[in-house]
Design an enzyme around this catalytic site. Structure first.
Site, PDB file in Angstrom:
ATOM      1  N   GLY A 135     -10.967   8.347   6.355  1.00 43.11           N
ATOM      2  CA  GLY A 135     -12.391   9.746   6.518  1.00 43.11           C
ATOM      3  C   GLY A 135     -13.018   8.454   7.280  1.00 43.11           C
ATOM      4  N   LYS A 163       0.722  -1.108   0.274  1.00 44.50           N
ATOM      5  CA  LYS A 163      -0.219  -0.464   0.272  1.00 44.50           C
ATOM      6  C   LYS A 163       0.738   1.311   0.156  1.00 44.50           C
ATOM      7  CE  LYS A 163      -3.575   2.682   2.322  1.00 44.50           C
ATOM      8  NZ  LYS A 163      -3.636   2.968   3.649  1.00 44.50           N
ATOM      9  N   ALA A 217      -9.442   2.299   9.780  1.00 41.29           N
ATOM     10  CA  ALA A 217      -8.542   1.364  11.031  1.00 41.29           C
ATOM     11  C   ALA A 217      -9.036   2.146  12.151  1.00 41.29           C
ATOM     12  CB  ALA A 217      -7.450   2.118  10.867  1.00 41.29           C
ATOM     13  N   GLY A 257      -7.906   9.204   9.786  1.00 37.59           N
ATOM     14  CA  GLY A 257      -8.223   9.800  11.061  1.00 37.59           C
ATOM     15  C   GLY A 257      -9.462  11.000  11.481  1.00 37.59           C
TER      16      GLY A 257
END
Length: 253
Positions: free
Chosen positions: A185, A97, A206, A158
């Protein structure tokens, strides 16, 4: 019906890809990962000692979850390429990634460095999944240099602001010839469902789980949200109408 996600020729059983950042401890993270049903989870390689392990890599191996190394924290193409190469040596995977951010305040991708790094890594044999802006033009260029997927943000990392520009995400999906993974987001399960309803092939998140009041319960909710959104997209929503329309036929008509 076979509805398996395929990225770069690799079959991925779950359309919810998880991250590990922000978890209070490994026990909480383990319960959340299991509840999410994920089979692919990303790990920031610049924050992990692959030789001695932080416990995260051991946990993923024990759960049978494939590791998706990421280049979080890189500011330039050179840093990202080196980090990906070190991850390949340490973990024996060419999957990466790709993250190249412009600054710490926004954590938004630097499009010039990102495209440069993507081209170098593809040429070096990597299967590249780039974290990118919700820019259809940049997404197209990343696909053209050989990226196996494109991963546009819903909003900055975040923030939990959800999908700020659904029209751009829909345009990226419409034009893409590779899987589109909504990355960053997402704040709650309805936003994960929205991403899938827009036609995204998967969602990566996450913070929304690891920093929820109950991470395990939120992970389960995200799993259901992704599954519901995928099913709704396949079913096809009714058209939006300006005026009301009776659901039962008029017997006098």
């Amino acid at each position: 019906m076979d509805d398996v996600l395929v990225i770069g020729g690799r079959k991925i059983a779950s359309r919810l890809i998880m991250g590990t950042g922000g978890a209070a401890n490994l026990e909480v993270l383990e319960r959340a990962l299991v509840a999410s049903g994920t089979t692919l989870t990303t790990v920031a390689m610049r924050r992990v000692d692959a030789a001695t392990g932080t416990g995260v890599l051991d946990l993923l191996r024990r759960l049978g979850i494939e590791v998706l190394p990421n280049t979080a924290g890189c500011r330039t193409a050179a840093e990202a390429v080196l980090t990906a190469q070190l991850a390949r040596e340490a973990l024996g995977t060419a999957l990466v990634k790709l993250e190249v951010v412009a600054d710490d305040r926004t954590l938004l991708p630097d499009p010039i460095e990102l495209l440069d790094a993507a081209e170098q890594l593809v040429d070096d044999g990597f299967t590249v999944l780039p974290y990118t802006n919700d820019d259809p033009v940049l997404a197209r260029k990343l696909e053209q240099v050989g990226c196996a997927a494109v991963m546009p943000l819903g909003s900055p990392i975040g923030t939990g602001l959800g999908i700020r520009n659904p029209h751009n995400i829909a345009m990226i999906v419409e034009a893409a010839g590779v899987p589109v993974v909504l990355d960053a987001g997402i704040g709650t399960a309805s936003e994960a469902a929205q991403a899938m309803e827009l036609g995204c092939d998967a969602v990566l998140l996450a913070t929304a789980v690891t920093r929820a009041a109950d991470p395990e319960r939120m992970a389960h909710a995200m799993r259901l949200g992704v599954e519901a959104g995928r099913a709704a997209h396949g079913a096809g929503r009714i058209p939006r109408r300006y005026w009301a329309q009776a659901s039962s036929p008029d017997p006098d008509a």
